[in-house]
Motif scaffolding. Structure first.
Motif, PDB file in Angstrom:
ATOM      1  N   PRO A  47       0.615  -1.329   0.292  1.00 23.08           N
ATOM      2  CA  PRO A  47       0.304   0.012   0.014  1.00 23.08           C
ATOM      3  C   PRO A  47       0.962   0.810  -0.289  1.00 23.08           C
ATOM      4  O   PRO A  47       0.820   2.664  -0.871  1.00 23.08           O
ATOM      5  CB  PRO A  47      -0.822  -0.220   0.946  1.00 23.08           C
ATOM      6  N   PHE A  52       3.152   1.654  -1.572  1.00 18.35           N
ATOM      7  CA  PHE A  52       4.646   2.003  -2.542  1.00 18.35           C
ATOM      8  C   PHE A  52       3.564   2.528  -3.834  1.00 18.35           C
ATOM      9  O   PHE A  52       3.763   3.316  -4.238  1.00 18.35           O
ATOM     10  CB  PHE A  52       5.105   0.083  -2.724  1.00 18.35           C
ATOM     11  N   LEU A  53       2.038   1.709  -3.643  1.00 15.35           N
ATOM     12  CA  LEU A  53       0.792   2.927  -4.556  1.00 15.35           C
ATOM     13  C   LEU A  53       0.164   3.941  -3.839  1.00 15.35           C
ATOM     14  O   LEU A  53       0.380   5.037  -4.799  1.00 15.35           O
ATOM     15  CB  LEU A  53      -0.089   1.892  -4.172  1.00 15.35           C
ATOM     16  N   THR A  54       0.822   4.167  -2.745  1.00 12.92           N
ATOM     17  CA  THR A  54       0.733   5.704  -1.706  1.00 12.92           C
ATOM     18  C   THR A  54       1.689   6.414  -2.893  1.00 12.92           C
ATOM     19  O   THR A  54       1.885   7.460  -3.836  1.00 12.92           O
ATOM     20  CB  THR A  54       1.078   6.050  -0.572  1.00 12.92           C
ATOM     21  N   GLN A  74       3.881   5.929  -5.185  1.00 12.15           N
ATOM     22  CA  GLN A  74       3.545   6.256  -6.574  1.00 12.15           C
ATOM     23  C   GLN A  74       2.606   7.224  -6.925  1.00 12.15           C
ATOM     24  O   GLN A  74       3.013   7.588  -7.880  1.00 12.15           O
ATOM     25  CB  GLN A  74       3.444   4.751  -7.130  1.00 12.15           C
ATOM     26  N   PHE A 116       0.949   6.374   6.004  1.00  9.01           N
ATOM     27  CA  PHE A 116       2.309   5.471   5.615  1.00  9.01           C
ATOM     28  C   PHE A 116       2.150   4.745   7.090  1.00  9.01           C
ATOM     29  O   PHE A 116       2.760   3.199   6.615  1.00  9.01           O
ATOM     30  CB  PHE A 116       3.246   6.137   6.006  1.00  9.01           C
ATOM     31  N   TYR A 156      -3.000   4.244   7.359  1.00 10.78           N
ATOM     32  CA  TYR A 156      -3.326   3.725   6.483  1.00 10.78           C
ATOM     33  C   TYR A 156      -3.767   2.433   5.679  1.00 10.78           C
ATOM     34  O   TYR A 156      -4.036   1.659   5.268  1.00 10.78           O
ATOM     35  CB  TYR A 156      -3.549   5.032   4.578  1.00 10.78           C
ATOM     36  N   PRO A 157      -2.205   2.234   5.495  1.00 14.10           N
ATOM     37  CA  PRO A 157      -1.881   0.591   4.827  1.00 14.10           C
ATOM     38  C   PRO A 157      -2.396  -0.509   5.788  1.00 14.10           C
ATOM     39  O   PRO A 157      -2.930  -1.065   5.389  1.00 14.10           O
ATOM     40  CB  PRO A 157      -0.433   0.880   4.865  1.00 14.10           C
ATOM     41  N   ARG A 197      -6.043  -0.315   5.139  1.00 15.07           N
ATOM     42  CA  ARG A 197      -6.310  -1.782   4.047  1.00 15.07           C
ATOM     43  C   ARG A 197      -6.382  -3.003   3.890  1.00 15.07           C
ATOM     44  O   ARG A 197      -6.303  -3.487   3.424  1.00 15.07           O
ATOM     45  CB  ARG A 197      -5.092  -0.258   2.788  1.00 15.07           C
ATOM     46  N   GLU A 234       5.089   4.093 -15.194  1.00 11.31           N
ATOM     47  CA  GLU A 234       5.690   4.234 -14.458  1.00 11.31           C
ATOM     48  C   GLU A 234       6.920   2.546 -14.949  1.00 11.31           C
ATOM     49  O   GLU A 234       7.597   1.920 -14.672  1.00 11.31           O
ATOM     50  CB  GLU A 234       5.922   3.100 -12.878  1.00 11.31           C
TER      51      GLU A 234
END
Ligand SMILES: Nc1ncnc2c1ncn2[C@@H]1O[C@H](COP(=O)(O)OP(=O)(O)OP(=O)(O)O)[C@@H](O)[C@H]1O
Ligand SMILES: Nc1ncnc2c1ncn2[C@@H]1O[C@H](COP(=O)(O)OP(=O)(O)OP(=O)(O)O)[C@@H](O)[C@H]1O
Ligand SMILES: [Mg+2]
Ligand SMILES: [Mg+2]
Lengths: 270, 313, 419, 366, 366
Positions: free
Chosen positions: A120, A122-124, A126, B46, B49-50, B53, C69
């Protein structure tokens, strides 16, 4: 009798150090061996070779990786110092509703297994467009529960009267923070700095994920880059890279160890 | 008391009212939040949220890109609790923690005791003892991997030099976890040592002097002065080490990949493999949530029960 | 962002980002090839980026596939083939072969076959290798064996291993044989007998639904290991390639299976003469040949037409005989273009290292069947974990069939989960 | 034979500065011996040398006539009460006292007995089960003392044991400590920088200054016959009034400025001296009478007494101390008479001039 | 209009126990007002309430006639000298003083000027560049004061500013502080638990006990007319001697045991009282004469005076205070006479009986 005991004591210390240091020295020695020496399982290089280092620097841009690591680790360290000290300051000196609750929330973040958050995050990153950028390498690590905890303990060493004296003379919170709280917490800050730096220096998976450009990559990736799976590894080269990767942190540790201990002594625990 | 109390109280004086109190509280809150904002924002984005999720994903089956495709509710959790390998990895993880945490703490404590007193040249030894904390997991693992090499590694060379049969350290399910544990203990000694040394130096020296005058033997001093007074540090160190041990990943990835026969398949590594090799993100998320709950519970229990035995000054 | 260099050269040169997992000694070779290409193609700039192991690279690719990307070319290991196809984020190489009317017949059939699905070539084979039997000629001599006659069948293997195993007291100084606990070798050992890994012709005729590797072919392999381990002639080398090679080079094992790719440095670094031979087969079974291993290059859907074209140019360049000759000589991987083997560079090299040719011969002699085409499933990595576990269980004394059945069951479970 | 004897005891931490220098003294059994001096003069160091916590640089420490230089602390059979009490914070009061006995392998029954006895004596019976942090300052102090008592060591060293207590409690504890010491027949070496404690508690006092002993003797002897100006001004509050003076035929000339006519010829033959006079030896007389007339610059009324400071010269302000609540105001000019027999004279090296100070070793009241 | 006025000030930290209760007092400009009381009685809390560091539970604080309850600390224009001085340890003396002015945006030139002036006044000119840890206790104390001075706040609060100094220095600083306060015309509220400071420095004293004010007035008034037994025993060292007594026709019966014959009829009509007598009002007379004959149980010789404790009954030990070095010994039996006019009487609620204490507001000597 007294000398016997003294010799035994220092002898014991030396043995302990030797045991602890052995793996590092072993790596160092191997980094100077050629393949034949290594496969013969030697301990001492027959001939001291620099070629492994040469090869390591040729195969991966270790030089620029080192610089990047240095930069990234420094920025993470500085960011952590700023963010953590601000929060710790609030937790120690400011009185506001819900303060302790927030503190426990911050501390609870220590419990989150980092691997679970990688994708997650990494997606953020990105989505923020921070991939291949120092932003993505550094900013996510600025907040750190341990840092807040450590500095909170450090700030608690500051007599509260100093804060009250400041309030009486109209010295604002931020001014107090900059002029009094921070300078008085040098040991804590140094401790956190050393700890953070080591921590940041050793990151691997995250930098690999968020970068695809040699220009921003860090030294741990370089280390990986020198290893193969299907092909035979040049262990000497890998060890040379390992030595290169651990040397700066060891040096930092040797320099900062005393401060670190002092800082931990004053804060961290009680 | 009979001093001039008498001046009548003008009715026009502002009486501190609730809204006003609330307003000052509000202001204080705002200011506090400004200082906390960077941390909270970063934690939110960071970490929380994760985490949220992950919780969300744990109720879905996902495609290979990790996007949720089908809601399955608690099915992953149900499957998890019936999964033998899950329980195996839980067991392995706890066993691993039991192997590493006490060992690390005891060794580091002994080392700290050794160099606690100020003597000539002691600073060098302190630095040397702390030096393993400068090693990254990657570097340390590479070195240990080589040391454990059954054919040319130093360990077996040593054994054979001493006349013992060779051991296939990382290849034998009976020894692999121990071998990884040894490497882990080595890596963790540095930091633990430093914390404990700092704690020791924080103890009021007059307590030791008092003990010396009373004629307490070294061991008695250790048990009646050092250990109890160090208990806050010991507690902190064990808590942190335990959390760390339960989250062990790097050395497993480098040294054994969870093998042989899952002997070192600790929890986080299992999660990693589930997610990043097998692309079962939903299932992996469920495991991650369980791990989080386990760690939180253990930490809570530790604070709840172990901390009572801790003596704070 | 400042380091994102895509835009900068866009107007002049077409940039092709190329994710790979070529680390160690491979990286400089790859970079040299890319460099040469960039020198000779003024309008294209290929940028090779190391992305960690195949798994790590794939993990990242999964997250970015379809976004800007994503790279234009991506290197993925052979077992990721189905995964890539199913992802829907790639352009089959066939598209460009057709557009360009490129003659693929010049490519090595036995390699291309692996990456051909439903008659279409999906990716361009790049670094391909097969397993071979490697042995210590000096040890053979010492044990009274003919170093030019390596064992070709299981019984010969067992026999030779027994002779090669040397004990001093309780400790074994030298083991006869070893094989890495790695799914690939197991797959190969089945394929060489003509056995399948999964049903529906190894998943080639339709999506595989069931594992079949626990049949007699698989059992033979497991029994071989079990028997030799019991005899004390088999060395458990674990999962680590380097541990096994180190053991061989240190004289700890006399024969073992290895990838053909590592041959040259192995020969160079061994303090004895090294022999190379075909995979052994069970007695009385006809040798079917080997499945290709390694990785291939994929083209991304999200890239522009121009980029794809440039990528295709690069792929063509890579397959040219001279480049392939260089690649083969420098790395030990096969040449995709057999014409490379006629290049003087290769000729010379083979003279020096006659062993290299053995692997090529083994590949050429492979019979084109479903078995040697290789299995096609998405859950390959996970299935391999189960096979590895089964192999490891052998050393614990678990019955071969039981261990295999367990692995097959687990594989079936994940196969079903994804279907 | 003295119970404890120090011979030329010298200590230097860094090999350069000597923190304690050539201290020689013999302490008798049952004596309450007070070490007093300003901060940093080496009092604690001397105590720690006796306890064996620091090693001597040179000199000898004799315990019961035996050279004890190399004895480890516990072999010296003494106890030490630290300024911060050094109580084990994790142990209860009882455990704190017992730990000493456990080390000495005293039987359990006896341990319990001695603790109860000491607790009784110190009024700690009710708090035996508490931890130090749950005690008041005075109670902590008594626990520290209790540890010394249960150990039954013949010698007890105390390093400013009362300095963390408030004034009231300090006054009470002074009496209590002394009572206990007598009751138990302990020998006590007591460090303080508070001269009231020194005066009221000591059998004998040693005054230290920068590592050098200045004077040893009974408190009143020292008060009455200070060996030098340092001792003179250190002992007594307010301190002795001092002034440089020329000795003339029948008068003194203070600071070449202020003549003071005397009734009788002053003692010293030296011309330049420092004279000293304690505040209680200055009285008010009718204006014009007395030795000097001066204006009053400061008055402190303590209720029971009044401290009046007057200006002899710009530099010399002397203080007089009168019982009761004197009716004087700042700015007033008054005449003062001095008790001439109480004048002290010191020479150019600040040494006392006059009959040598007798060190009468008074019989200790026990 | 008073400069600072407290009206029914009450504070409770936990909502249950009231640490300060219903304190009302008006403090004039230029006054040196001392708050005194035993440890934990709420002195610091009251000071912190005035400073705005704590919020009131109820009541009002008026500064210059305006309700200041909700003013933030710095708006109250006061300075606070803390017990531990609260100097910023990493800043030099000068920076320590300047930081206050920087916060108030005083121009650089003016900052420098004010610092030098204050340093001059306090004798700190030579140490302006030093850090606090390089200063002696007294110097630190003066730096803390300097911060208050440069800020030019009309009101200065001090919380036990002298308690970390040793006895000698404390005595000097007492005088110096008072001198400075006069010189600068500051209003000072001064907290202490040392009653000598209260007596010698205060224009007026307020005695607090467990959050309740006991008495407000000039020091000598309080000494001479304590409002209750608490004040009586709190003010004066050694404290006033107290004893429960029956008032008979011409005598008192102490504790139903010890009769004391009086020359004149004692004041109160109540039968059961507590009598009080200060130690300086007890004198020695020839054996058999005087009010009582008792045996001496303790003697403290301070040099300038002697404190003699004698036993009236088993429970009642009284102390007498005599100038000089009295020739008495423990165990001796002696006769004592009391100054009858100095006897204090307190009723069953410990309240003073007799003419109400006059609170004369003395003109402040400035
Ligand atoms: N461990 C030490 N190392 C070096 N110097 C020391 C040590 N301990 C004390 N000193 C120095 O020795 C001198 C005397 O110290 P000591 O503690 O004996 O004084 P003190 O008379 O007890 O003072 P105080 O009344 O403040 O306790 C001081 O100058 C001090 O700085
Ligand atoms: N922040 C606080 N929270 C709760 N209670 C407090 C707080 N501060 C002080 N108290 C309590 O209020 C009472 C009065 O405390 P305060 O500090 O005002 O006493 P004090 O008179 O200054 O004592 P001292 O002479 O020891 O300084 C004490 O019982 C103390 O325990
Ligand atoms: Mg001392
Ligand atoms: Mg207070």
């Amino acid at each position: 009798m007294k000398t016997v005991r003294l010799v035994a004591y220092y002898g014991g210390l030396c043995i302990c150090s030797a045991l602890l240091l052995f793996p590092m020295v072993y790596a160092l020695l191997m980094s100077f061996m050629d393949k034949a020496d290594i496969f013969a399982g030697r301990l001492w290089p027959e001939r001291w070779e620099w070629t492994n280092y040469q090869a390591a620097f040729e195969q991966a841009p270790l030089g620029s990786y080192l610089l990047n690591s240095l930069f990234v680790a420094s920025v993470i360290t500085i960011g952590r110092l700023i963010v953590s000290s601000l929060a710790a300051f609030a937790f120690v000196f400011l009185r506001f509703p819900g303060r302790d609750a927030w503190f426990y929330i911050c501390i609870a973040t220590m419990l989150v297994p980092w691997e679970a958050t990688v994708i997650p995050n990494f997606l953020t990153v990105q989505q923020l467009g921070w991939t291949n950028h120092y932003f993505g390498l550094t900013i996510p690590f600025w907040a750190m529960a341990f840092g807040i905890f450590l500095l909170r303990q450090q700030f608690r060493q500051i007599p509260y009267e100093l804060y009250e004296a400041a309030r009486l003379s109209g010295i604002g919170n931020f001014r107090f923070f900059c002029r009094i709280a921070l300078p008085l917490s040098k040991t804590g800050l140094v401790t956190l700095a050393v700890y953070s730096f080591l921590d940041a220096w050793n990151m691997y998976l995250w930098p690999l994920l968020v970068t695809s450009d040699d220009r921003v990559r860090t030294v741990q990736i370089g280390l990986k880059q020198l290893q193969t799976q299907e092909m035979a590894n040049s262990w000497g080269v890998v060890m040379a890279a390992a030595v290169v990767a651990m040397l700066p942190t060891l040096v930092l540790l040797f320099v900062g160890q005393k401060q670190l201990r002092k800082g931990l002594m004053q804060g961290a625990i009680q | 008391m009979n001093d001039r109390v008498s001046s009548p109280m003008p009715s026009a004086w502002p009486v501190p009212t609730q809204p006003m109190v609330r307003r000052t509280a509000m202001k204080a809150w705002m200011e506090g939040m400004v200082y906390l904002l960077p941390s909270l924002l970063l934690f939110g984005v960071f970490l929380f949220y994760p985490l949220a999720r992950t919780l969300y994903l744990s109720m879905f089956s996902t495609n290979y890109q990790g996007a949720p495709i089908r809601f399955v509710g608690w099915a992953h959790f149900a499957a998890l609790f019936q999964d033998e390998s899950f329980w195996h990895s839980v067991k392995t993880t706890f066993f691993f923690a039991a192997l590493t945490v006490p060992t690390t703490v005891v060794i580091a404590f002994c080392l700290a005791l050794l160099v606690h007193e100020k003597r000539k040249g002691i600073g060098i030894f302190r630095t040397l003892f702390a030096s393993t904390m400068g090693m990254s997991v990657a570097v340390a693992s590479i070195i240990w991997m080589f040391m454990y090499n059954p054919a040319i590694g130093i360990m077996n060379r040593l054994l054979s030099a001493l006349g013992f049969p060779a051991v296939s350290w990382l290849l034998d399910p009976d020894t692999a976890l121990y071998a990884v544990a040894v490497a882990t203990v080595w890596m963790n000694i540095g930091f633990t040592f430093l914390l404990l040394l700092a704690g020791l130096q924080n103890i009021d020296p007059s307590l030791y002097e008092s003990a010396r005058i009373a004629g307490l033997s070294y061991w008695r001093q250790l048990w009646t002065v050092s250990v109890p007074l160090l208990s806050p540090t010991l507690f902190f160190v064990t808590t942190v080490s335990l959390i760390q041990a339960l989250q062990t990943f790097g050395q497993i990835d480098f040294l054994t990949k969870g093998g042989p026969v899952d002997a070192t398949n600790v929890f986080v590594y299992a999660i990693y493999r589930e997610a990043f090799v097998n692309y079962q993100f939903g299932f992996a998320s469920a495991q991650a949530i369980v791990l989080f709950v386990i760690i939180a519970a253990i930490t809570f229990l530790q604070f709840r029960f172990a901390e009572r035995k801790v003596h704070y000054q | 962002s400042s380091v994102d260099s895509k835009g900068e050269t866009a107007n002049r040169k077409t940039e092709v980002v190329f994710w790979h997992s070529m680390s160690g000694d491979l990286q400089p070779v790859l970079e040299e090839i890319v460099n040469d290409f960039n020198q000779t193609h003024s309008d294209i700039e290929v940028k090779p980026v190391f992305q960690g192991t195949y798994e790590e690279a794939l993990t990242k690719w999964n997250a970015v596939a379809g976004t800007k990307e994503a790279p234009t070319i991506m290197q993925t290991f052979e077992v990721g083939t189905k995964h890539m196809i199913d992802s829907g984020q790639i352009v089959p190489v066939q598209t460009w072969i057709d557009k360009d009317q490129y003659d693929v017949s010049q490519w090595e059939k036995n390699i291309v076959r692996y990456y051909t699905v439903n008659g279409r070539i999906y990716s361009m084979p790049f670094n391909s290798s097969t397993p071979v039997l490697i042995y210590n000629k000096d040890a053979f001599r010492k044990a009274g064996l003919d170093p030019e006659k390596p064992p070709l069948t299981y019984s010969e293997l067992k026999e030779a291993a027994k002779k090669l195993t040397k004990k001093s007291g309780k400790e074994t100084k030298q083991y006869g044989f070893s094989m890495l606990n790695y799914g690939w070798f197991f797959e190969e050992m089945i394929a060489v007998q003509g056995g399948l890994y999964v049903n529906h012709d190894n998943g080639r005729s339709a999506d595989a639904t069931e594992a079949v590797f626990h049949g007699q072919e698989g059992r033979r392999v497991f029994e071989l290991i079990r028997d030799m381990y019991r005899d004390g002639t088999f060395y458990n080398a674990g999962q680590n390639w380097d541990d096994m090679r180190a053991a061989f080079q240190a004289g700890k094992i006399a024969m073992y299976l290895d990838s053909s790719a590592g041959l040259k440095s192995l020969i160079d670094n061994s303090p004895f003469s090294v022999g190379v031979s075909y995979l052994p087969v069970p007695d009385g079974i006809e040798r079917q040949g080997v499945v290709i291993g390694g990785a291939s290059l994929w083209m991304m859907k999200g890239s522009s037409e121009k980029e794809q074209k440039a990528a295709w140019e690069f792929m063509k360049y890579v397959t040219s005989p001279s480049v392939q000759a260089k690649w083969h000589v420098r790395t030990g991987y096969f040449a995709i273009n057999p014409a490379a083997y006629d290049e003087p560079l290769v000729k010379e090299e083979w003279k020096k290292y006659p062993q290299l040719k053995v692997a090529v011969d083994q590949l050429h002699e492979t019979k084109p069947t479903a078995a040697t085409q290789g299995a096609l499933i998405t859950v390959f990595p996970e299935s391999r974990q189960h096979v590895v576990k089964a192999m490891e269980q052998l050393y614990e004394g678990v019955d071969p069939q039981e261990a295999l059945d367990q692995a097959a069951k687990e594989t079936n479970r994940v196969l079903q989960k994804t279907n | 034979m003295a119970f404890l004897e120090l011979i030329d005891v010298t200590k230097s931490y860094d090999g350069k500065k000597q923190v304690v220098e050539n201290v020689s003294v013999a302490i008798e059994s049952g004596e309450f011996f007070v070490l007093v001096g300003p901060s940093g003069c080496g009092k604690s160091t001397l105590l720690r040398l006796i306890a064996g916590l620091e090693s001597l640089t040179s000199g000898y420490i004799l315990i019961d006539g035996q050279v004890a230089n190399d004895w480890p602390p516990h072999a010296r059979r003494l106890s030490l009460v630290f300024q911060n009490y050094a109580l084990y914070p994790h142990l209860t009061v009882e455990q704190n006292m017992r730990i000493v006995l456990q080390a000495q392998k005293v039987p359990k029954e006896e341990q319990r007995h001695r603790c109860l006895e000491a607790a009784e004596m110190l009024g700690l019976t009710d708090v035996l089960g508490r931890k130090p942090r749950e005690l008041s300052g005075g109670q902590r102090q008594r626990v520290a003392l209790g540890r010394a008592i249960v150990a039954r060591t013949p010698l007890c060293l105390m390093d400013e044991p009362l300095s963390n207590l408030d004034a009231k409690l300090r006054a009470t504890m002074r009496v209590e400590l002394r009572r206990l010491q007598r009751q138990l027949g302990m020998t006590v070496i007591y460090v303080t920088h508070d001269q009231t404690e020194a005066m009221t508690m000591a059998d004998r006092v040693m005054i230290l200054r920068a590592g050098h002993p200045q004077q040893v003797g009974a408190p009143l002897d020292i008060y009455n016959h200070p060996a030098n100006t340092f001792v003179a001004s250190f002992v007594g509050t307010p301190p002795m009034n001092l002034a440089e003076a020329h000795v003339l035929e029948h008068s003194l000339l203070l600071q070449n400025e202020r003549p003071v006519r005397l009734m009788r010829r002053p003692l010293p033959k030296t011309e330049r001296v420092t004279i000293g006079l304690r505040p209680e030896h200055i009285h008010r007389v009718a204006l014009g009478d007395g030795h000097v007339t001066a204006s009053i610059v400061h008055v402190e009324r303590l209720g029971s007494e009044t401290l009046v400071t007057f200006e002899l010269t710009k530099q010399i302000h002397w203080t007089a101390r009168w019982s009761g609540q004197a009716n004087v105001a700042v700015g007033e000019v008054a005449s003062f008479s001095f008790d001439e027999h109480a004048l002290h004279f010191f020479d150019g090296h600040s040494k006392r001039i006059g009959p040598p100070t007798r060190i009468e070793e008074e019989a200790f009241e026990r």
